[in-house]
Design an enzyme around this catalytic site. Sequence first.
Site, PDB file in Angstrom:
ATOM      1  CG  ASP A  32      -2.028   0.980   1.136  1.00 23.37           C
ATOM      2  OD1 ASP A  32      -2.301   1.469   0.022  1.00 23.37           O
ATOM      3  OD2 ASP A  32      -2.640   1.275   2.173  1.00 23.37           O
ATOM      4  NE  ARG A  36      -1.583   6.736   1.008  1.00 20.82           N
ATOM      5  CZ  ARG A  36      -1.604   5.891   2.029  1.00 20.82           C
ATOM      6  NH1 ARG A  36      -1.364   6.323   3.248  1.00 20.82           N
ATOM      7  NH2 ARG A  36      -1.872   4.620   1.825  1.00 20.82           N
ATOM      8  CG  HIS A  49      -0.063   1.667  -9.180  1.00 16.90           C
ATOM      9  ND1 HIS A  49      -0.299   1.284  -7.875  1.00 16.90           N
ATOM     10  CD2 HIS A  49      -1.139   2.413  -9.549  1.00 16.90           C
ATOM     11  CE1 HIS A  49      -1.469   1.770  -7.481  1.00 16.90           C
ATOM     12  NE2 HIS A  49      -1.993   2.464  -8.475  1.00 16.90           N
ATOM     13  CB  THR A  78     -12.874  -8.509  -5.272  1.00 18.00           C
ATOM     14  OG1 THR A  78     -12.729  -8.357  -3.852  1.00 18.00           O
ATOM     15  CG2 THR A  78     -12.526  -9.948  -5.628  1.00 18.00           C
ATOM     16  CG  ASN A  80      -7.646  -2.639  -5.823  1.00 13.53           C
ATOM     17  OD1 ASN A  80      -6.702  -3.385  -5.551  1.00 13.53           O
ATOM     18  ND2 ASN A  80      -8.016  -1.685  -4.987  1.00 13.53           N
ATOM     19  NE  ARG A  83      -7.383   1.460  -6.166  1.00 12.68           N
ATOM     20  CZ  ARG A  83      -6.316   1.731  -5.438  1.00 12.68           C
ATOM     21  NH1 ARG A  83      -5.235   2.206  -6.006  1.00 12.68           N
ATOM     22  NH2 ARG A  83      -6.303   1.514  -4.145  1.00 12.68           N
ATOM     23  NE  ARG A 200      -3.082  -1.302   4.378  1.00 17.00           N
ATOM     24  CZ  ARG A 200      -4.318  -1.363   3.947  1.00 17.00           C
ATOM     25  NH1 ARG A 200      -5.164  -2.168   4.510  1.00 17.00           N
ATOM     26  NH2 ARG A 200      -4.725  -0.613   2.930  1.00 17.00           N
ATOM     27  CG  LEU A 207      -6.810  -8.347   7.175  1.00 13.95           C
ATOM     28  CD1 LEU A 207      -5.293  -8.319   7.255  1.00 13.95           C
ATOM     29  CD2 LEU A 207      -7.353  -9.297   8.225  1.00 13.95           C
TER      30      LEU A 207
HETATM   31  C1  FPP Z   1      -2.135   0.000  -3.232  1.00 13.17           C
HETATM   32  O1  FPP Z   1      -1.631   1.334  -3.192  1.00 13.17           O
HETATM   33  C2  FPP Z   1      -1.579  -0.698  -4.397  1.00 13.17           C
HETATM   34  C3  FPP Z   1      -2.318  -1.328  -5.357  1.00 13.17           C
HETATM   35  C4  FPP Z   1      -3.797  -1.384  -5.316  1.00 13.17           C
HETATM   36  C5  FPP Z   1      -1.667  -1.952  -6.529  1.00 13.17           C
HETATM   37  C6  FPP Z   1      -0.425  -2.752  -6.245  1.00 13.17           C
HETATM   38  C7  FPP Z   1       0.200  -3.077  -7.542  1.00 13.17           C
HETATM   39  C8  FPP Z   1       1.542  -3.077  -7.813  1.00 13.17           C
HETATM   40  C9  FPP Z   1       2.570  -2.851  -6.775  1.00 13.17           C
HETATM   41  C10 FPP Z   1       2.028  -3.274  -9.200  1.00 13.17           C
HETATM   42  C11 FPP Z   1       1.935  -4.629  -9.808  1.00 13.17           C
HETATM   43  C12 FPP Z   1       2.345  -5.777  -8.944  1.00 13.17           C
HETATM   44  C13 FPP Z   1       3.253  -6.757  -9.254  1.00 13.17           C
HETATM   45  C14 FPP Z   1       3.295  -7.973  -8.374  1.00 13.17           C
HETATM   46  C15 FPP Z   1       4.198  -6.703 -10.377  1.00 13.17           C
HETATM   47  P1  FPP Z   1      -2.632   2.553  -3.422  1.00 13.17           P
HETATM   48  O2  FPP Z   1      -2.748   2.811  -4.872  1.00 13.17           O
HETATM   49  O3  FPP Z   1      -3.948   2.262  -2.765  1.00 13.17           O
HETATM   50  O4  FPP Z   1      -1.886   3.706  -2.694  1.00 13.17           O
HETATM   51  P2  FPP Z   1      -2.544   4.946  -1.937  1.00 13.17           P
HETATM   52  O5  FPP Z   1      -3.284   4.364  -0.761  1.00 13.17           O
HETATM   53  O6  FPP Z   1      -1.368   5.767  -1.535  1.00 13.17           O
HETATM   54  O7  FPP Z   1      -3.448   5.649  -2.912  1.00 13.17           O
END
Ligand code: FPP
Length: 253
Positions: A32, A36, A49, A78, A80, A83, A200, A207
């Site tokens: 996570d 940000r 990402h 499920t 996401n 977005r 986390r 969670l």
């Molecule tokens: C959560 O951060 C992250 C995700 C929903 C996506 C995670 C995906 C990757 C790291 C890339 C692909 C993965 C692999 C295994 C190659 P957020 O976007 O919710 O962050 P925020 O809370 O700061 O907005």
Amino acid sequence: MSFLKFLQSKKKKNEPCVDFAHLPQHVAIIMDGNGRWAKKRGMPRRAGHAAGAENFRTIATYCKEIGLEYLTVYAFSTENWKRPQEEVSAIMGLLKKYLLEAVSSMERDKVKMKFFGDLSPLDPELRGLCERTEEISKRYDGVQVNICLNYGGRDEILRGAKNFADACLNKETSPGFLDEETFGEYLFSKGVPDPDLIIRPSGEVRLSNFLLWQSAYAEFYFTDVLWPDFSKEELLRALADYQSRSRRFGGAE
Ligand code: FPP
């Protein structure tokens, strides 16, 4: 010199003190904070990402080096899908890129890969890559990386319940045989031990529908560090913290 001795000898001053001979068997991470991380730098979320995917490579490689047996990461839930389309496509693109690389390096790395989640709504190319990496993985029995993709803990439990009910209707089993171990066989995580430690980053303390069944006795580690900045040293800190705890699984000391 053994690899463990080598790791100890490379230990820097003030580095967290980890007993590499007694690591948790299974570490799970909610990656996570990518959004940000990007916002702080005035960059689009997809750049966060991309940095997160790069960090996943670094941390997964390090987990293999130190001898962790199972690493599970939450890549896409499920929920996401809510977005913006552009962000969903960016994450799917990063997964494709990673899996294409993985397919070409698996023979060398011999890392077993598994996906937890319903892969059916994914685009056929990505789904094909997931199936291919799982298929190649059947030849290996070492370190295992589980990627949670279109995964939700509640969805997993519901699917397990439905599949068990179907097996009963087909007279393959009956309700009297259902216990915790048997139910585990109906989950995406079938055959994988429960996580010992769930990490986390990013300061959120929840969670978020991750490994609901499997986390019953997991230890938790929360840190404010955003996932793209979660370094090897941060991981060592989490491992050292884990090792300082007393796990009783509901029993007494
Ligand atoms: C959560 O951060 C992250 C995700 C929903 C996506 C995670 C995906 C990757 C790291 C890339 C692909 C993965 C692999 C295994 C190659 P957020 O976007 O919710 O962050 P925020 O809370 O700061 O907005």
